[in-house]
Structures are given as C-alpha cells and as structure tokens.
Motif scaffolding. Structure first.
Motif, PDB file in Angstrom:
ATOM      1  N   UNK A  36      18.289  45.350  52.303  1.00 36.75           N
ATOM      2  CA  UNK A  36      17.047  45.877  51.742  1.00 36.75           C
ATOM      3  C   UNK A  36      16.166  46.424  52.865  1.00 36.75           C
ATOM      4  N   UNK A  37      15.095  47.105  52.483  1.00 36.80           N
ATOM      5  CA  UNK A  37      14.123  47.583  53.477  1.00 36.80           C
ATOM      6  C   UNK A  37      13.541  46.408  54.258  1.00 36.80           C
ATOM      7  N   UNK A  38      13.294  45.310  53.583  1.00 39.97           N
ATOM      8  CA  UNK A  38      12.757  44.128  54.267  1.00 39.97           C
ATOM      9  C   UNK A  38      13.733  43.647  55.343  1.00 39.97           C
ATOM     10  N   UNK A  39      15.024  43.658  55.024  1.00 40.02           N
ATOM     11  CA  UNK A  39      16.042  43.239  55.991  1.00 40.02           C
ATOM     12  C   UNK A  39      16.015  44.118  57.235  1.00 40.02           C
ATOM     13  N   UNK A  40      16.025  45.435  57.045  1.00 41.87           N
ATOM     14  CA  UNK A  40      16.112  46.338  58.190  1.00 41.87           C
ATOM     15  C   UNK A  40      14.806  46.371  58.972  1.00 41.87           C
ATOM     16  N   UNK A  41      13.687  46.239  58.292  1.00 44.62           N
ATOM     17  CA  UNK A  41      12.407  46.216  59.009  1.00 44.62           C
ATOM     18  C   UNK A  41      12.334  45.031  59.969  1.00 44.62           C
ATOM     19  N   UNK A  42      13.023  43.953  59.636  1.00 42.18           N
ATOM     20  CA  UNK A  42      13.060  42.803  60.535  1.00 42.18           C
ATOM     21  C   UNK A  42      13.928  43.030  61.760  1.00 42.18           C
ATOM     22  N   UNK A  43      14.657  44.146  61.792  1.00 38.74           N
ATOM     23  CA  UNK A  43      15.565  44.433  62.906  1.00 38.74           C
ATOM     24  C   UNK A  43      15.098  45.611  63.759  1.00 38.74           C
ATOM     25  N   UNK A  44      14.011  46.242  63.395  1.00 34.82           N
ATOM     26  CA  UNK A  44      13.575  47.423  64.131  1.00 34.82           C
ATOM     27  C   UNK A  44      13.226  47.081  65.578  1.00 34.82           C
ATOM     28  N   UNK A  52      23.769  46.458  64.096  1.00 38.27           N
ATOM     29  CA  UNK A  52      25.042  46.425  63.352  1.00 38.27           C
ATOM     30  C   UNK A  52      25.684  45.048  63.421  1.00 38.27           C
ATOM     31  N   UNK A  53      25.667  44.448  64.590  1.00 33.06           N
ATOM     32  CA  UNK A  53      26.254  43.117  64.759  1.00 33.06           C
ATOM     33  C   UNK A  53      25.512  42.090  63.897  1.00 33.06           C
ATOM     34  N   UNK A  54      24.202  42.172  63.866  1.00 30.32           N
ATOM     35  CA  UNK A  54      23.403  41.258  63.049  1.00 30.32           C
ATOM     36  C   UNK A  54      23.700  41.451  61.565  1.00 30.32           C
ATOM     37  N   UNK A  55      23.809  42.698  61.143  1.00 36.79           N
ATOM     38  CA  UNK A  55      24.117  42.989  59.737  1.00 36.79           C
ATOM     39  C   UNK A  55      25.476  42.402  59.366  1.00 36.79           C
ATOM     40  N   UNK A  56      26.460  42.593  60.226  1.00 40.93           N
ATOM     41  CA  UNK A  56      27.800  42.065  59.949  1.00 40.93           C
ATOM     42  C   UNK A  56      27.780  40.544  59.809  1.00 40.93           C
ATOM     43  N   UNK A  57      27.023  39.886  60.661  1.00 43.20           N
ATOM     44  CA  UNK A  57      26.934  38.420  60.587  1.00 43.20           C
ATOM     45  C   UNK A  57      26.146  37.979  59.360  1.00 43.20           C
ATOM     46  N   UNK A  58      25.006  38.621  59.134  1.00 44.51           N
ATOM     47  CA  UNK A  58      24.121  38.214  58.043  1.00 44.51           C
ATOM     48  C   UNK A  58      24.770  38.417  56.671  1.00 44.51           C
ATOM     49  N   UNK A  61      30.182  41.060  56.589  1.00 43.03           N
ATOM     50  CA  UNK A  61      30.868  42.311  56.300  1.00 43.03           C
ATOM     51  C   UNK A  61      31.341  42.947  57.602  1.00 43.03           C
ATOM     52  N   UNK A  62      32.157  43.969  57.471  1.00 44.71           N
ATOM     53  CA  UNK A  62      32.607  44.737  58.628  1.00 44.71           C
ATOM     54  C   UNK A  62      32.164  46.180  58.443  1.00 44.71           C
ATOM     55  N   UNK A  63      31.327  46.662  59.357  1.00 45.57           N
ATOM     56  CA  UNK A  63      30.868  48.043  59.308  1.00 45.57           C
ATOM     57  C   UNK A  63      31.871  48.943  60.025  1.00 45.57           C
ATOM     58  N   UNK A  64      32.002  50.186  59.597  1.00 46.00           N
ATOM     59  CA  UNK A  64      32.893  51.107  60.292  1.00 46.00           C
ATOM     60  C   UNK A  64      32.428  51.311  61.743  1.00 46.00           C
ATOM     61  N   UNK A  65      33.369  51.542  62.614  1.00 46.28           N
ATOM     62  CA  UNK A  65      33.027  51.709  64.030  1.00 46.28           C
ATOM     63  C   UNK A  65      32.128  52.914  64.271  1.00 46.28           C
TER      64      UNK A  65
END
Length: 80
Positions: A36-44, A52-58, A61-65
């Motif tokens: 969500x926007x809230x999720x990404x705003x916490x990573x700015x 990307x690493x945080x998203x994969x852990x949280x 999931x596996x993001x494309x390279x």
C-alpha cells in the motif's frame, strides 16, 4: 528588461514528487505483493535495492531482478 526563468524542483518543494514516485512503486509491485501507499511511504529515502529487499521479506515474495529498471522506466515515461 526581458528575462527567462526556468525553475528546477529537484527536492519536492513545489511539487510533492515523493507521492508520485510512491504511487509508481505501489503500481509496479502490485503483481508481486499487496503493498500500500502507507507501506512504501515508510520506506522512502532508502536505496532502491534496500527497498526491494525489505518488500521481499515483508511480503514473503520474490521481485524480478529488473524491477528497479521497470520502476525507473515508468517514472521517466510519466514525469521526465
């Protein structure tokens, strides 16, 4: 006196470009994680690979390279 003025808003003072960039992140990540926007705003303010690493852990999931390339292409297409 005639003058020409060009304003470069590179730090988001005139236009809150951070929110525009965050919307692109959420849209590009959507096929891989329910971010969500809230999720990404916490990573700015962090480097893209760290985000990307945080998203994969949280979201477990596996993001494309090439996801960062894809995000940058969308940003450039929309706003540059």
């Amino acid at each position: 006196m005639n003058s020409t003025l060009i304003i470069f808003d590179c730090d988001g003072v005139l236009i809150d470009s951070e929110l525009l960039g965050c919307r692109i992140w959420v849209d590009c990540i959507a096929p891989y994680a329910p971010m969500t926007m809230k999720d990404i705003l916490g990573l700015t303010g962090r480097p893209g690979p760290d985000i990307c690493q945080t998203i994969e852990k949280q979201f477990n999931c596996k993001l494309p390279e090439n996801i960062l390339d894809d995000i940058n292409l969308v940003i450039n297409d929309r706003y540059v």
